[in-house]
Design a protein around this motif. Structure first.
Motif, PDB file in Angstrom:
ATOM      1  N   GLN B 158       0.829  -1.197   0.000  1.00 58.27           N
ATOM      2  CA  GLN B 158       0.000   0.000   0.000  1.00 58.27           C
ATOM      3  C   GLN B 158       0.866   1.250   0.000  1.00 58.27           C
ATOM      4  O   GLN B 158       0.609   2.204  -0.718  1.00 58.27           O
ATOM      5  CB  GLN B 158      -0.920  -0.011   1.221  1.00 58.27           C
ATOM      6  N   ARG B 159       1.901   1.216   0.811  1.00 57.20           N
ATOM      7  CA  ARG B 159       2.801   2.369   0.867  1.00 57.20           C
ATOM      8  C   ARG B 159       3.521   2.564  -0.459  1.00 57.20           C
ATOM      9  O   ARG B 159       3.730   3.688  -0.904  1.00 57.20           O
ATOM     10  CB  ARG B 159       3.814   2.183   1.991  1.00 57.20           C
ATOM     11  N   GLN B 160       3.895   1.473  -1.090  1.00 51.23           N
ATOM     12  CA  GLN B 160       4.554   1.601  -2.388  1.00 51.23           C
ATOM     13  C   GLN B 160       3.606   2.205  -3.414  1.00 51.23           C
ATOM     14  O   GLN B 160       4.003   3.034  -4.234  1.00 51.23           O
ATOM     15  CB  GLN B 160       5.052   0.227  -2.855  1.00 51.23           C
ATOM     16  N   TYR B 162       1.060   4.211  -2.808  1.00 53.35           N
ATOM     17  CA  TYR B 162       0.863   5.620  -2.470  1.00 53.35           C
ATOM     18  C   TYR B 162       2.081   6.439  -2.880  1.00 53.35           C
ATOM     19  O   TYR B 162       1.952   7.557  -3.394  1.00 53.35           O
ATOM     20  CB  TYR B 162       0.614   5.733  -0.956  1.00 53.35           C
ATOM     21  N   GLU B 163       3.246   5.865  -2.700  1.00 53.43           N
ATOM     22  CA  GLU B 163       4.493   6.558  -3.078  1.00 53.43           C
ATOM     23  C   GLU B 163       4.549   6.750  -4.596  1.00 53.43           C
ATOM     24  O   GLU B 163       4.990   7.798  -5.083  1.00 53.43           O
ATOM     25  CB  GLU B 163       5.694   5.760  -2.573  1.00 53.43           C
ATOM     26  N   LEU B 164       4.085   5.766  -5.358  1.00 51.48           N
ATOM     27  CA  LEU B 164       4.028   5.924  -6.823  1.00 51.48           C
ATOM     28  C   LEU B 164       3.109   7.093  -7.197  1.00 51.48           C
ATOM     29  O   LEU B 164       3.441   7.932  -8.038  1.00 51.48           O
ATOM     30  CB  LEU B 164       3.523   4.626  -7.479  1.00 51.48           C
TER      31      LEU B 164
END
Lengths: 284, 307
Positions: B158-160, B162-164
């Motif tokens: 999920q964090r990846q 959002y970071e994208l």
């Protein structure tokens, strides 16, 4: 991190990049000294890194095409894992190529913005797999060859290539074991699997000549690059052992040492490069 | 073990283990719940897997490949948990490809651009986490333990994602539009991931009594909305709901009516991608049959000849 707050925590900080870790290093070569060894021609070193890097990049692409198509979940994981390892090798080698070249090109410039004629991989990695027998045959031949190569590369005079070789040996030893295990299971499985495994081997065999044909770039980099011809005896011995256990025949077709790329490369590059090229100025 | 022991174990918030006595209904419900989750992981590889070969940077390619591999791992892990209850992985796969068992309807939507990869990470994995975190306390031990590991990896995904999206929002106007368009398309289907409204969720009461479900669909959905709104603001995108606003009295966000007829349509097999998702899974299964048969034949030969 508390589980109940996992989702909430998304916007709790401003350092999102750390969550993509293992992928976007400020120093992609992880602190290995990067100055060129004495007497090495930078253009030759860059070309050699591209040769090894493109082999990994293009074969990784072919393996990525298997994702969601593997015969069993364990193989889904294994094939993705091998594709990731090769992608990792490609990234390091392309980064080193860009650095040696000194024109400011990074891994993505080299992967996404070169034309087909500028790619330097062996023809073996381009071929599309028709079935799992082809995947295993190519992976077997490639990883037996590459393991022998990386093992010797770990003693290269170039510290970066030596480090890439040492890291890659551990990875490709697994790739070779995976491919050899399936070659034996398919070869000594059912009549149909035997036939398909043999067909896979017969299909890739004409392409192995190039793997051992001395290359002028290698010859201009003594002590840095590996002489391909020197890999032949290890390759033959390992393949013979696998074929015997697998009850498979060594193909009789004459290997061709012809270099160059086939029409399949254009398809690979259209797929791989299309989005990156269609978004000029895009940041990812 | 007997029914009293089972009930007492549940009452004390302890775990039921595979060899413990359990009611048939509990066993069947757990097999169905775990199998549907496993199927969702495996079918869920397809929408994002389609972008691996086309990822626009090698870093994003590596991230996506690793993520899709994690999903295969989750599927494998969950099928194994179902097998502790006497189910068989091959049989469950047949049920999936014959349409006799469901998977999450969210994977029946297409992934049109690379921004979809980020939005799936942010919203779809985010909704999955909201659903799954409470399942780390499921009364069935193997499932609860599997969920702990799966939730950790899902948070990472999920964090990846959002970071994208954060990165793309700092890019070109075309990239920002791509992100907004993907949010517009995935927001409502993400809300549907929590299932029908409580009034129309017939199994909820029994599942809550057995502690294999800890919150109702509407509770989890509200929680997801409340957490997502500030994240959308931080990202700089608009959520496509004119009725979305803070309700100071309830201390929650109000949101618009969900189109339940769409959810029913997609669950019943008539979503944009249902047929293709199942056809792909079926093709992989059929094309791999000769390989699995070969492995079995080889293993049998090895058993005949003692080493």
């Amino acid at each position: 991190m508390s589980f109940d707050d996992a989702y909430q925590a998304l916007t709790d900080h401003d350092d999102d990049a750390r969550w993509a870790y293992g992928t976007g290093f400020a120093d992609p070569l992880a602190g290995v000294p990067t100055e060129l060894p004495e007497g090495v021609d930078a253009a030759d070193l860059a070309a050699y890194c591209l040769m090894l890097g493109d082999d990994a990049l293009i074969l990784s692409h072919r393996l990525q095409q298997w994702v969601t198509r593997a015969p069993e979940l364990e193989d889904e994981m294994a094939i993705a894992n091998i594709a990731l390892d090769l992608l990792g090798q490609a990234r390091l080698l392309l980064t080193r190529a860009g650095e040696a070249e000194g024109a400011g090109r990074g891994e993505d410039d080299l992967a996404y913005l070169r034309e087909a004629a500028e790619f330097r991989h062996v023809r073996l990695v381009e071929r599309q797999d028709e079935h799992f027998g082809h995947l295993i045959a190519r992976l077997l031949v490639f990883s037996v060859w590459r393991l022998a190569l990386l093992d010797r590369l770990s003693a290269s005079r170039d510290p970066v290539l030596a480090a890439i070789g040492a890291k890659g040996v551990k990875e490709v030893a697994y790739h070779r074991e995976y491919a050899a295990g399936w070659a034996v299971r398919l070869g000594d499985g059912t009549p149909l699997s035997h036939e398909r495994m043999q067909a896979g081997l017969d299909a890739v065999w004409p392409l192995i000549g190039e793997l051992f044909e001395p290359h002028e770039v290698e010859q201009r980099l003594p002590g840095v690059a590996i002489d391909r011809a020197s890999l032949r005896s290890e390759f033959d011995a390992v393949i013979a052992q696998v074929l015997e256990a697998a009850t498979l025949d060594r193909p009789t077709s004459a290997p061709s040492s012809e270099r160059g790329h086939g029409p399949e490369l254009a398809e690979i590059l259209a797929e791989m490069q299309g989005l990156a090229r269609a978004t000029p100025g895009g940041v990812w | 073990m007997s029914e009293q022991v089972f009930e007492a174990t549940i009452a004390k918030d302890q775990r039921i283990e595979p060899r413990d006595w359990m009611p048939d209904g509990y066993r069947k419900t757990m097999i169905r719940q775990i199998a549907q989750h496993a199927h969702s992981e495996i079918i869920g590889m397809q929408p994002e897997g389609a972008w691996i070969t086309r990822a626009p940077s090698l870093r994003r390619k590596a991230i996506l490949l690793a993520k899709v591999q994690d999903e295969a791992g989750h599927g494998l892990y969950l099928y194994s948990a179902a097998e502790t209850l006497g189910a068989d992985r091959g049989d469950l796969t047949r049920r999936l490809i014959e349409g006799r068992q469901k998977y999450s309807s969210i994977f029946n939507y297409p992934t049109l651009t690379f921004a979809d990869v980020g939005v799936i990470g942010w919203l779809v994995d985010g909704a999955a986490i909201c659903n799954q975190v409470p399942l780390c306390r499921s009364s069935f031990g193997p499932y609860a333990r599997a969920m702990i590991r799966i939730c950790k990896e899902e948070s990472f995904h999920q964090r990846q994602g959002y970071e994208l999206l954060m990165t793309m929002m700092r890019g070109t106007p075309a990239q920002r539009e791509m992100v907004q368009d993907a949010v517009n398309r995935w927001w409502w289907p993400s809300l549907m991931m929590f299932g029908p409204p409580d009034g129309e969720s017939p199994n909820t009461a029994q599942s809550m009594a057995w502690k294999i479900k800890r919150h109702t669909n509407d509770e989890l959905r509200q929680r997801f909305v409340d957490m997502s709104v500030p994240q959308a603001e931080a990202l700089g995108v608009t959520l496509p709901d004119a009725d979305l606003r803070w309700n100071a009295e309830r201390e929650h966000y109000d949101f618009g009516e969900i189109d339940w007829s769409e959810l029913k349509r997609v669950i019943s097999g008539d979503g944009p991608m249902n047929a293709e998702r199942i056809a792909n899974r079926r093709r992989a299964d059929e094309e791999g049959a000769w390989v699995r048969e070969a492995a079995a034949a080889h293993a049998a030969k090895k058993q005949e000849v003692p080493a």
